[in-house]
Scaffold this active site. Structure first.
Site, mmCIF file in Angstrom:
data_model
loop_
_atom_site.group_PDB
_atom_site.id
_atom_site.type_symbol
_atom_site.label_atom_id
_atom_site.label_comp_id
_atom_site.label_asym_id
_atom_site.label_seq_id
_atom_site.Cartn_x
_atom_site.Cartn_y
_atom_site.Cartn_z
ATOM 1 N N HIS A 1 0.857 -1.186 0.000
ATOM 2 C CA HIS A 1 0.000 0.000 0.000
ATOM 3 C C HIS A 1 0.883 1.222 0.000
ATOM 4 C CE1 HIS A 1 -3.144 2.825 1.116
ATOM 5 N NE2 HIS A 1 -3.982 1.914 0.680
ATOM 6 N N ASP B 1 -8.030 -5.051 -0.161
ATOM 7 C CA ASP B 1 -8.544 -5.821 -1.293
ATOM 8 C C ASP B 1 -8.162 -7.297 -1.229
ATOM 9 O OD1 ASP B 1 -9.886 -3.777 -2.514
ATOM 10 O OD2 ASP B 1 -8.126 -3.047 -3.575
HETATM 11 N N1 CMC Z 1 4.212 -7.530 -4.943
HETATM 12 C C1 CMC Z 1 5.557 -7.538 -5.080
HETATM 13 N N2 CMC Z 1 6.350 -6.470 -4.868
HETATM 14 C C2 CMC Z 1 5.735 -5.329 -4.507
HETATM 15 C C3 CMC Z 1 4.342 -5.233 -4.348
HETATM 16 C C4 CMC Z 1 3.573 -6.387 -4.586
HETATM 17 N N3 CMC Z 1 2.233 -6.357 -4.455
HETATM 18 N N4 CMC Z 1 4.010 -3.969 -3.997
HETATM 19 C C5 CMC Z 1 5.164 -3.291 -3.931
HETATM 20 N N5 CMC Z 1 6.222 -4.105 -4.234
HETATM 21 C C6 CMC Z 1 7.651 -3.756 -4.215
HETATM 22 C C7 CMC Z 1 8.028 -2.936 -5.429
HETATM 23 O O1 CMC Z 1 8.455 -3.755 -6.488
HETATM 24 C C8 CMC Z 1 9.127 -2.062 -4.877
HETATM 25 O O2 CMC Z 1 10.316 -2.871 -4.781
HETATM 26 P P1 CMC Z 1 11.775 -2.193 -4.992
HETATM 27 O O3 CMC Z 1 11.917 -1.202 -3.877
HETATM 28 O O4 CMC Z 1 12.712 -3.339 -4.916
HETATM 29 O O5 CMC Z 1 11.727 -1.551 -6.351
HETATM 30 C C9 CMC Z 1 8.679 -1.768 -3.447
HETATM 31 O O6 CMC Z 1 7.854 -2.899 -3.077
HETATM 32 C C10 CMC Z 1 7.875 -0.490 -3.309
HETATM 33 O O7 CMC Z 1 6.801 -0.545 -4.236
HETATM 34 P P2 CMC Z 1 6.186 0.700 -4.992
HETATM 35 O O8 CMC Z 1 5.489 0.226 -6.224
HETATM 36 O O9 CMC Z 1 7.246 1.763 -5.155
HETATM 37 O O10 CMC Z 1 5.143 1.209 -3.928
HETATM 38 P P3 CMC Z 1 3.950 2.182 -4.212
HETATM 39 O O11 CMC Z 1 3.648 2.836 -2.926
HETATM 40 O O12 CMC Z 1 4.224 3.042 -5.396
HETATM 41 O O13 CMC Z 1 2.746 1.185 -4.648
HETATM 42 C C11 CMC Z 1 0.877 -0.234 -4.595
HETATM 43 C C12 CMC Z 1 1.711 0.810 -3.828
HETATM 44 C C13 CMC Z 1 -0.406 -0.513 -3.816
HETATM 45 C C14 CMC Z 1 0.483 0.327 -5.968
HETATM 46 C C15 CMC Z 1 1.718 -1.529 -4.758
HETATM 47 O O14 CMC Z 1 2.063 -2.038 -3.482
HETATM 48 C C16 CMC Z 1 1.000 -2.589 -5.577
HETATM 49 O O15 CMC Z 1 1.096 -2.569 -6.804
HETATM 50 N N6 CMC Z 1 0.250 -3.554 -4.921
HETATM 51 C C17 CMC Z 1 -0.537 -4.517 -5.644
HETATM 52 C C18 CMC Z 1 -1.857 -3.908 -6.094
HETATM 53 C C19 CMC Z 1 -2.826 -3.729 -4.942
HETATM 54 O O16 CMC Z 1 -3.044 -4.612 -4.136
HETATM 55 N N7 CMC Z 1 -3.471 -2.542 -4.912
HETATM 56 C C20 CMC Z 1 -4.512 -2.233 -3.908
HETATM 57 C C21 CMC Z 1 -4.088 -1.132 -2.972
HETATM 58 S S1 CMC Z 1 -5.187 -0.991 -1.550
HETATM 59 C C22 CMC Z 1 -6.705 -0.488 -2.126
HETATM 60 C C23 CMC Z 1 -6.717 0.747 -2.947
HETATM 61 O O17 CMC Z 1 -5.963 1.685 -2.717
HETATM 62 O O18 CMC Z 1 -7.538 0.824 -3.819
#
Ligand code: CMC
Length: 428
Positions: free
Chosen positions: A307, A364
């Site tokens: 998140h 989710d």
């Molecule tokens: N699986 C594997 N690796 C992950 C995941 C994941 N679900 N989420 C983040 N990471 C890793 C990412 O690759 C990065 O690694 P590194 O530092 O080595 O490059 C690190 O964790 C930080 O990730 P980020 O993408 O920079 O983090 P963010 O804050 O930009 O993204 C997020 C947040 C929710 C988009 C992301 O965690 C994600 O894609 N999760 C899966 C989709 C999901 O479940 N979304 C629902 C969010 S909650 C409800 C809502 O808001 O609607």
């Protein structure tokens, strides 16, 4: 830096920027004069450090895993309140007294119908259309049926538009579902409360008596409460941004529906179930899929994990996990997807990759399992999220307009070509 200002030294000069206080949580640096004074702008991709507004609606602490609606902790709200009361709380800032609650509920019932012409619009979509696309279009179309711009200075007009939106949106969500199922369109039943009414409108079969199952209604009510607001997330920021141009409420909400659709945001609840089904079909080896999620050369992410703001357990996920256990138990459902979800959660929470990056299950991860247990098709999950998030979008839109936030217009750092002369097509 002192307590109430930050000093920036740049180009041999010193500039002071005041600190903006909060009641709890992050304080901010007011940089509104930065560009005028220094010629610099800030760069913050994904707005990870940027406060887009000052708000009084929802507070969350991602490190502690805390979420409050208007100061009330989500745990108490989920246990003791109901969705209609939460809608009132988000919109008006206080829990309603009994007479305020009934007046709010009665007003919603007054607008509990949708013009017949709108049904014709539904007919033109193919049955295979994704419900979120249909919902976004129908929401925007509401503007055509209610073309008068809301005068935000009039509390009466603002409340009228908000209650109208709430009443009509539940129809659009229900109708969107019925379209995908090839079912005839239902109208509202004013003897029921908001959630019961939606449930009946969406799921009543034409050839059967309809019985409201209290377990299902209670589960839906809780899920809608948990999704009701989440401060400046992607769809809410979209609603505020669109509304900041003084675009009407319905068109602004329609843009929020589109933003929510994405799999990184609300679309994740659908993506989680699709992922669990894929893992099951593939033999159920969760270690293999956790390894794929960690592999930077593999595009796969563990959906429902991570998140932007929660770097601890999402408090909503904790409540939903318990609700999922209760509901599956009460309905006597054995779900292989839930078993796989449990195993995934265990493996991921013990894995260094997820621990280091503070990746926990989010709201989710479990909501889809409950929706599935309630018999709601996967493609409808994000529509359910939208129905829940509606009061948050409206409350944030109202707050933005009432506070007179200026039009949202970020700047950029340009790294494209420098000035050059046009070359005629024959000479390129
Ligand atoms: N699986 C594997 N690796 C992950 C995941 C994941 N679900 N989420 C983040 N990471 C890793 C990412 O690759 C990065 O690694 P590194 O530092 O080595 O490059 C690190 O964790 C930080 O990730 P980020 O993408 O920079 O983090 P963010 O804050 O930009 O993204 C997020 C947040 C929710 C988009 C992301 O965690 C994600 O894609 N999760 C899966 C989709 C999901 O479940 N979304 C629902 C969010 S909650 C409800 C809502 O808001 O609607």
């Amino acid at each position: 830096m002192s307590d109430n200002k930050v000093i920036l030294n740049y180009d041999g000069k010193s500039f002071e920027y005041p600190i903006v206080d909060s009641t709890i949580g992050d304080r901010g640096i007011d940089i509104s004069k930065l560009r005028d004074q220094t010629g610099l702008i800030t760069l913050d991709l994904g707005y990870k450090n940027t406060g887009a507004t000052i708000s009084e609606i929802t507070y969350l602490d991602g490190d502690k895993g805390e979420l409050f609606y208007r100061g009330y902790p989500i745990e108490q709200i989920a246990e003791k309140s109901n969705f209609t009361e939460v809608m009132y709380l988000l919109l008006h800032g206080e829990l309603p007294k009994a007479e305020q609650f009934s007046s709010f509920e009665n007003n919603i019932k007054k607008y509990n119908f949708v013009a017949d012409e709108l049904k014709k619009l539904i007919d033109v979509f193919p049955r295979s259309a994704h419900p979120m696309g249909v919902l976004s279009s129908l929401t925007s179309a509401l503007t055509a049926f209610n073309p008068k711009a809301v005068d935000v200075k009039s509390k009466e007009e603002l409340d009228y538009a908000s209650e109208l939106m709430i009443a009509k949106f539940s129809h659009l969500c229900a109708w969107t579902y019925r379209k995908t199922q090839g079912l005839p369109i239902n109208h509202g039943d004013n003897s029921l409360n908001y959630v019961e009414n939606f449930y009946k409108m969406a799921f009543r079969l034409p050839n059967e008596e309809f019985e409201l199952d209290p377990v299902v209604v209670a589960a839906l009510d809780k899920l809608l409460i948990l999704h009701a607001d989440h401060e400046q997330n992607c769809s809410t920021s979209t609603v505020r941004m669109v509304g900041s141009a003084h675009t009407g409420l319905f068109a602004s909400i329609s843009s929020g529906v589109s933003a929510l659709w994405g799999p990184l945001h609300g679309g994740a609840n659908q993506a989680v179930i699709e992922m669990l089904e894929l893992i099951e079909k593939d033999g159920g080896d969760v270690n293999k899929w956790v390894a794929k999620a960690k592999d930077k050369n593999d595009g796969f992410r563990l959906m429902g994990f991570g998140h932007r703001v929660y770097k601890n357990f999402d408090p909503r996920a904790k409540i939903i996990k318990k609700a999922a256990d209760d509901i599956l138990g009460k309905l006597g459902i054995q779900d292989k997807a839930l078993d796989i979800a449990m195993q995934l959660e265990k493996v991921a929470l013990e894995d260094e990759y997820f621990i280091e990056r503070k990746l926990y299950p989010n709201v989710d991860f479990y909501s889809g399992i409950i929706y599935r247990a309630l018999g709601i098709p996967t493609e409808m999950f994000t529509v359910m999220f939208a129905l829940g998030r509606l009061p948050g979008w409206i409350a944030q839109w109202r707050e933005m307009r009432l506070k007179g936030d200026p039009i949202g217009r970020p700047r950029q750092i340009y790294q494209g070509s420098q000035l050059r002369d046009y070359v005629d097509i024959a000479n390129r």
